[in-house]
Design an enzyme around this catalytic site. Sequence first.
Site, PDB file in Angstrom:
ATOM      1  N   VAL A   1     -32.700   4.533 -46.587  1.00 46.60           N
ATOM      2  CA  VAL A   1     -32.547   3.196 -47.152  1.00 46.60           C
ATOM      3  C   VAL A   1     -33.119   2.109 -46.257  1.00 46.60           C
ATOM      4  O   VAL A   1     -33.309   0.975 -46.711  1.00 46.60           O
ATOM      5  CB  VAL A   1     -31.048   2.924 -47.441  1.00 46.60           C
ATOM      6  CG1 VAL A   1     -30.276   2.619 -46.159  1.00 46.60           C
ATOM      7  CG2 VAL A   1     -30.872   1.799 -48.447  1.00 46.60           C
ATOM      8  N   TYR A   2     -33.446   2.423 -44.997  1.00 46.49           N
ATOM      9  CA  TYR A   2     -34.018   1.422 -44.108  1.00 46.49           C
ATOM     10  C   TYR A   2     -35.416   1.049 -44.603  1.00 46.49           C
ATOM     11  O   TYR A   2     -36.357   1.837 -44.523  1.00 46.49           O
ATOM     12  CB  TYR A   2     -34.113   1.927 -42.673  1.00 46.49           C
ATOM     13  CG  TYR A   2     -32.795   2.123 -41.955  1.00 46.49           C
ATOM     14  CD1 TYR A   2     -31.592   1.681 -42.496  1.00 46.49           C
ATOM     15  CD2 TYR A   2     -32.752   2.750 -40.714  1.00 46.49           C
ATOM     16  CE1 TYR A   2     -30.393   1.866 -41.829  1.00 46.49           C
ATOM     17  CE2 TYR A   2     -31.555   2.933 -40.035  1.00 46.49           C
ATOM     18  CZ  TYR A   2     -30.377   2.483 -40.602  1.00 46.49           C
ATOM     19  OH  TYR A   2     -29.191   2.669 -39.936  1.00 46.49           O
ATOM     20  N   SER A   3     -35.516  -0.175 -45.112  1.00 49.28           N
ATOM     21  CA  SER A   3     -36.790  -0.688 -45.638  1.00 49.28           C
ATOM     22  C   SER A   3     -37.393   0.253 -46.667  1.00 49.28           C
ATOM     23  O   SER A   3     -38.606   0.474 -46.707  1.00 49.28           O
ATOM     24  CB  SER A   3     -37.784  -0.968 -44.506  1.00 49.28           C
ATOM     25  OG  SER A   3     -37.258  -1.932 -43.622  1.00 49.28           O
ATOM     26  N   ASN A   4     -36.506   0.842 -47.499  1.00 48.99           N
ATOM     27  CA  ASN A   4     -36.922   1.698 -48.604  1.00 48.99           C
ATOM     28  C   ASN A   4     -37.841   2.838 -48.140  1.00 48.99           C
ATOM     29  O   ASN A   4     -38.834   3.158 -48.786  1.00 48.99           O
ATOM     30  CB  ASN A   4     -37.632   0.877 -49.693  1.00 48.99           C
ATOM     31  CG  ASN A   4     -37.662   1.599 -51.022  1.00 48.99           C
ATOM     32  OD1 ASN A   4     -36.740   2.323 -51.371  1.00 48.99           O
ATOM     33  ND2 ASN A   4     -38.729   1.408 -51.785  1.00 48.99           N
TER      34      ASN A   4
END
Length: 344
Positions: free
Chosen positions: A61-64
């Site tokens: 989920v970090y920066s998609n």
Amino acid sequence: MEYRQLGASGLRVPVLSFGTGTFGGTGPLFGAWGTSDAAEARRLIDICLDAGVNLFDTADVYSNGASEEVLGEAIKGRRDQVLISTKTGLPMGNGPADWGVSRARLIAAVDASLKRLGTDHIDLLQLHAFDAHTPVEELLATLDTLIAQGKLRYAGVSNYPGWQLMKALAAADRHGWPRFVAHQAYYSLIGRAYEADLMPLAADQGVGALVWSPLGWGRLTGKIGRDRPVPEGSRLHDTEQFAPSVEDEHLYKVIDTIEAVAAETGKTVPQVAINWLLQRPTVSSVIIGARNEEQLRQNLGAVGWSLTRAQVAVLDAASDVLPPYPHTPYRQQEGFARLNPPLV
């Protein structure tokens, strides 16, 4: 660099690990954390490896997914020198299959992370949040399959309620599935809720803590104090809505004490705050982050020395808060306290 066992597992991890939420940062939260590209990430990883830090933590989920992609690019040619920890479970989109840890979602998420990271295995996969929709047996059976396939080495959790973690450990024991060996949890001198339930559980069950946000969401950097408001340009202006809460007076009391200890030791405020965590029970590794080389080198200075018992006691007293019920009487009444002595 000191190395510790990750909980009761055979995996040895450095007491400091590097969080890569700053890699490829986009959006209001991750963009404020940092925007390191592959070249800068490679330089930061060089510094980490030179210092003995070989565990790098990320999440889908970090920066998609961009953080995983940048990390994968930055470790090309040296995969055997590093340990990769990533997380999954939080929403990656708005569709019904874009969130959670159901069998289909977990298999797809692991395959997607492997592709972004450019590797054939993940050393530690952590479930980023508790998914109340997926039966624990389905989750654990799927993790067992992924470990048997060689895609994962170990599994852990992050931000889990204690009773759900214990339920999962009991189910793993009952069915002979791999146990969770790590809990990535928030813990700092201004956020000690971890100690109430999660720390005793971890000590009893052999679950190692990977500490996130050891500087209290940027509040313990030395830039903020009783007469020093949040400076212009601080990421707190953009991200405070996501941060664990703390009352101003408690924050300033803790900072005053850290600054006094820092003056005694000749260390910085962040170094004192991190070193205190390294002396707490169940802590296997503290995850540090850095937007640049200067920040990284300062955080690396948190190891190689230790606070004295007296200094730890002063920090303990300044940061102590009364935990909520049912823990309150165990702190306030002698009879209760005798039955349940604290770990710290």
